[in-house]
Every structure is written in C-alpha cells, then in structure tokens.
Design a protein around this motif. Structure first.
Motif, PDB file in Angstrom:
ATOM      1  N   LEU A 155     -13.652  31.121 -40.247  1.00  0.00           N
ATOM      2  CA  LEU A 155     -12.667  32.209 -40.492  1.00  0.00           C
ATOM      3  C   LEU A 155     -12.704  33.320 -39.384  1.00  0.00           C
ATOM      4  O   LEU A 155     -11.581  33.945 -38.888  1.00  0.00           O
ATOM      5  N   GLN A 156     -13.904  33.536 -39.287  1.00  0.00           N
ATOM      6  CA  GLN A 156     -14.036  34.887 -38.161  1.00  0.00           C
ATOM      7  C   GLN A 156     -13.696  34.230 -36.654  1.00  0.00           C
ATOM      8  O   GLN A 156     -13.123  34.906 -36.025  1.00  0.00           O
ATOM      9  N   ASP A 157     -13.951  32.978 -36.541  1.00  0.00           N
ATOM     10  CA  ASP A 157     -13.790  32.426 -34.913  1.00  0.00           C
ATOM     11  C   ASP A 157     -12.403  32.278 -34.977  1.00  0.00           C
ATOM     12  O   ASP A 157     -11.894  32.335 -33.777  1.00  0.00           O
ATOM     13  N   ASN A 158     -11.529  32.053 -35.822  1.00  0.00           N
ATOM     14  CA  ASN A 158     -10.123  31.792 -35.762  1.00  0.00           C
ATOM     15  C   ASN A 158      -9.111  33.014 -36.412  1.00  0.00           C
ATOM     16  O   ASN A 158      -7.901  32.839 -36.892  1.00  0.00           O
ATOM     17  N   LYS A 159      -9.684  34.070 -36.620  1.00  0.00           N
ATOM     18  CA  LYS A 159      -9.042  35.303 -37.275  1.00  0.00           C
ATOM     19  C   LYS A 159      -7.850  35.522 -36.339  1.00  0.00           C
ATOM     20  O   LYS A 159      -6.689  35.722 -37.327  1.00  0.00           O
ATOM     21  N   LYS A 160      -7.829  35.533 -35.419  1.00  0.00           N
ATOM     22  CA  LYS A 160      -6.575  36.058 -34.520  1.00  0.00           C
ATOM     23  C   LYS A 160      -5.694  34.782 -34.894  1.00  0.00           C
ATOM     24  O   LYS A 160      -4.335  35.347 -35.095  1.00  0.00           O
ATOM     25  N   ASN A 161      -5.959  33.665 -34.808  1.00  0.00           N
ATOM     26  CA  ASN A 161      -4.874  32.736 -34.789  1.00  0.00           C
ATOM     27  C   ASN A 161      -4.074  32.562 -36.231  1.00  0.00           C
ATOM     28  O   ASN A 161      -2.978  32.323 -36.503  1.00  0.00           O
ATOM     29  N   ILE A 162      -5.163  32.793 -37.269  1.00  0.00           N
ATOM     30  CA  ILE A 162      -4.759  32.906 -38.653  1.00  0.00           C
ATOM     31  C   ILE A 162      -3.870  33.892 -38.800  1.00  0.00           C
ATOM     32  O   ILE A 162      -2.794  33.887 -39.640  1.00  0.00           O
ATOM     33  N   GLY A 163      -4.264  35.135 -38.151  1.00  0.00           N
ATOM     34  CA  GLY A 163      -3.502  36.095 -38.381  1.00  0.00           C
ATOM     35  C   GLY A 163      -1.886  36.143 -37.629  1.00  0.00           C
ATOM     36  O   GLY A 163      -1.046  36.572 -38.212  1.00  0.00           O
ATOM     37  N   ASP A 164      -2.009  35.179 -36.508  1.00  0.00           N
ATOM     38  CA  ASP A 164      -0.613  35.268 -36.167  1.00  0.00           C
ATOM     39  C   ASP A 164       0.151  34.247 -36.679  1.00  0.00           C
ATOM     40  O   ASP A 164       1.360  34.586 -36.776  1.00  0.00           O
ATOM     41  N   VAL A 165      -0.339  33.187 -37.256  1.00  0.00           N
ATOM     42  CA  VAL A 165       0.418  32.303 -38.080  1.00  0.00           C
ATOM     43  C   VAL A 165       1.013  33.114 -39.364  1.00  0.00           C
ATOM     44  O   VAL A 165       2.211  32.804 -39.781  1.00  0.00           O
ATOM     45  N   MET A 166       0.211  33.945 -40.067  1.00  0.00           N
ATOM     46  CA  MET A 166       0.671  34.619 -41.049  1.00  0.00           C
ATOM     47  C   MET A 166       1.781  35.582 -40.930  1.00  0.00           C
ATOM     48  O   MET A 166       2.561  35.734 -41.727  1.00  0.00           O
ATOM     49  N   SER A 167       1.650  36.160 -39.865  1.00  0.00           N
ATOM     50  CA  SER A 167       2.828  36.997 -39.418  1.00  0.00           C
ATOM     51  C   SER A 167       4.097  36.323 -39.027  1.00  0.00           C
ATOM     52  O   SER A 167       4.905  36.736 -39.497  1.00  0.00           O
ATOM     53  N   ILE A 168       3.914  35.047 -38.749  1.00  0.00           N
ATOM     54  CA  ILE A 168       5.234  34.178 -38.268  1.00  0.00           C
ATOM     55  C   ILE A 168       5.647  33.998 -39.712  1.00  0.00           C
ATOM     56  O   ILE A 168       6.761  33.972 -40.101  1.00  0.00           O
ATOM     57  N   PHE A 169       4.836  33.390 -40.617  1.00  0.00           N
ATOM     58  CA  PHE A 169       5.245  33.057 -41.996  1.00  0.00           C
ATOM     59  C   PHE A 169       5.938  34.322 -42.866  1.00  0.00           C
ATOM     60  O   PHE A 169       6.752  33.946 -43.551  1.00  0.00           O
ATOM     61  N   THR A 170       5.362  35.256 -42.469  1.00  0.00           N
ATOM     62  CA  THR A 170       5.817  36.398 -43.486  1.00  0.00           C
ATOM     63  C   THR A 170       7.331  36.826 -42.952  1.00  0.00           C
ATOM     64  O   THR A 170       8.115  37.032 -43.804  1.00  0.00           O
ATOM     65  N   ALA A 171       7.681  36.495 -41.462  1.00  0.00           N
ATOM     66  CA  ALA A 171       8.748  37.024 -41.246  1.00  0.00           C
ATOM     67  C   ALA A 171       9.818  35.845 -41.357  1.00  0.00           C
ATOM     68  O   ALA A 171      11.089  35.998 -41.147  1.00  0.00           O
TER      69      ALA A 171
END
Length: 230
Positions: free
Chosen positions: A39-55
């Motif tokens: 999760l730490q290694d992929n934190k930015k990627n996960i955050g980017d995907v969640m931002s897309i899903f939220t919008a």
C-alpha cells in the motif's frame, strides 16, 4: 538434533499466490497479498484511482459489476450520479421511471464508501415510507453490484447486510460511515449528519424541514486527524 525449517523469501510467497487472469481482454492479478508495504509503495496510484472513482462513480460501478451482468446505467443516470458526487447541493426534478430514489441512494452509499466517517440519511414525508423506499432500493443495489455488500458490516455473512425494520434502516460501513432513515420529527433534534436525501420534497411541510432536518447538517465531517477539509 534440532530440526531446521527453511522458508522461501516473502516475495516468493507473494509470487506463488498470484493467479493471472483476463477480463474483457485486460490482464488482472488475483490473489495478490495486500500488506502495508504494498500500500505504501502504491499510495499515489491508489489515491489517483480513488480520485477518479469519486468524480466518475459510474466508471467504478462498471468495473465492479458481475462479469455476466447485462445491466448498464442510462446516460442521464451517469450524469446525475456524477453531479451528486461532485456538488454540495442538488435539486432533481424528473419524470417517472427516472429512478430518482435508486440513483440518489446509490450515490449516498458510494459517498459512504469513498468518504470515511461520513453520515448520510434519507428523509421522506413519512418515516415508514422512507424505510420502505430505502430497503427496496438497497436490495436492488446489492443485486446489481454484489461487491458493495462487502463494504457494509455483516456483508461477509449476509446477502442483505444492514438493520431493516418497519420505520428504520441503518447501514454501517467498515470505514466508520453510516447511512440511515430519519424523520422530520422533534425526536430527531440534536442529531448530526453530513448529507442526505429529502425525498419528494414538495410533499414535506416547510417548518419541520427547516427546523429539524436541515439543522442535522450543521456540523462538518472531521478527518481522521480531527481536522476539517473545507
């Protein structure tokens, strides 16, 4: 002589559990072990995907629906879902068969999933009516997107997780969020919510809405570190 047990490195264990498959031509990994390092290694990627899903919540729903499902949202439903996720105040005037209650309750369930610790509600002119509407739409949502059940406490053991009664419905999410039914009654005074649906707003009396329901949302949702994101 003491017995010596030799184990392969952790990364080998992870690799051994990965099963590669395909969905609609896209390669996917199943069985990947999620741990803190991953999760730490992929934190930015996960955050980017969640931002897309939220919008774009409709894209998230497209991804998690069963592979054999033929259900698709109409274009106007996608636009309504996106608006409900992006804007603070939404007023919908729509004809019959628009699926107003279905789409708005679906949006609030998604808000509860994407916004940890949020509290959402549905309020109808009659509390029993609100509970009936909510349960009917929630069961339909579970049928369309079975994975959403797992976000709700009890979803691993029940096909219909949640607390349902004649005049109440409560869904408690794993991230601390909650969705329930409230009435425009004096007994609701002092309660706190962060957002909700006033169903069939034209049929409500003005005073209870202004004096009971809207004041429920006077308090901002706090983040896990106790700050408020304006």
């Amino acid at each position: 002589m003491a017995e010596r047990i030799v184990r392969p490195p952790a990364e080998k264990l992870v690799d051994a559990n990965i099963k590669v498959g395909k969905r609609e031509g896209t390669t996917i990994d199943k069985g990947v072990i999620l741990n803190e390092n991953y999760l730490q290694d992929n934190k930015k990627n996960i955050g980017d995907v969640m931002s897309i899903f939220t919008a774009y919540p409709d894209i998230y729903l497209d991804l998690i629906k069963p592979q054999d499902s033929s259900f698709t949202l109409f274009f106007y439903q996608r636009i309504t879902l996106r608006a409900l996720m992006r804007f603070k105040d939404i007023f919908v005037t729509a004809p019959r068969a628009f699926s107003k209650s279905f789409i708005t309750i679906l949006a609030m369930i998604l808000q509860c999933i994407f916004i940890p610790g949020t509290k959402r509600f549905i309020c109808a002119p009659n509390k029993t009516q609100a509970a009936q509407i909510a349960k009917e739409k929630i069961v339909e949502i579970y049928d369309r997107w079975p994975l959403l059940r797992k976000e709700i406490i009890g979803g691993e053991i029940s096909d219909t997780p949640g607390n349902f009664g004649k005049d109440y419905v409560t869904l408690k999410f794993r991230n601390g969020s909650q969705f329930d039914v409230v009435g425009a009654l004096d007994s609701q005074r002092g309660g706190r919510r962060h957002g909700g649906l006033v169903d069939e707003v034209r049929d409500h009396e003005e005073a209870p809405i202004n004096e009971v329901v809207l004041p429920l949302m006077n308090v901002s949702r706090r983040l896990p570190d106790n700050t408020v994101n304006e």
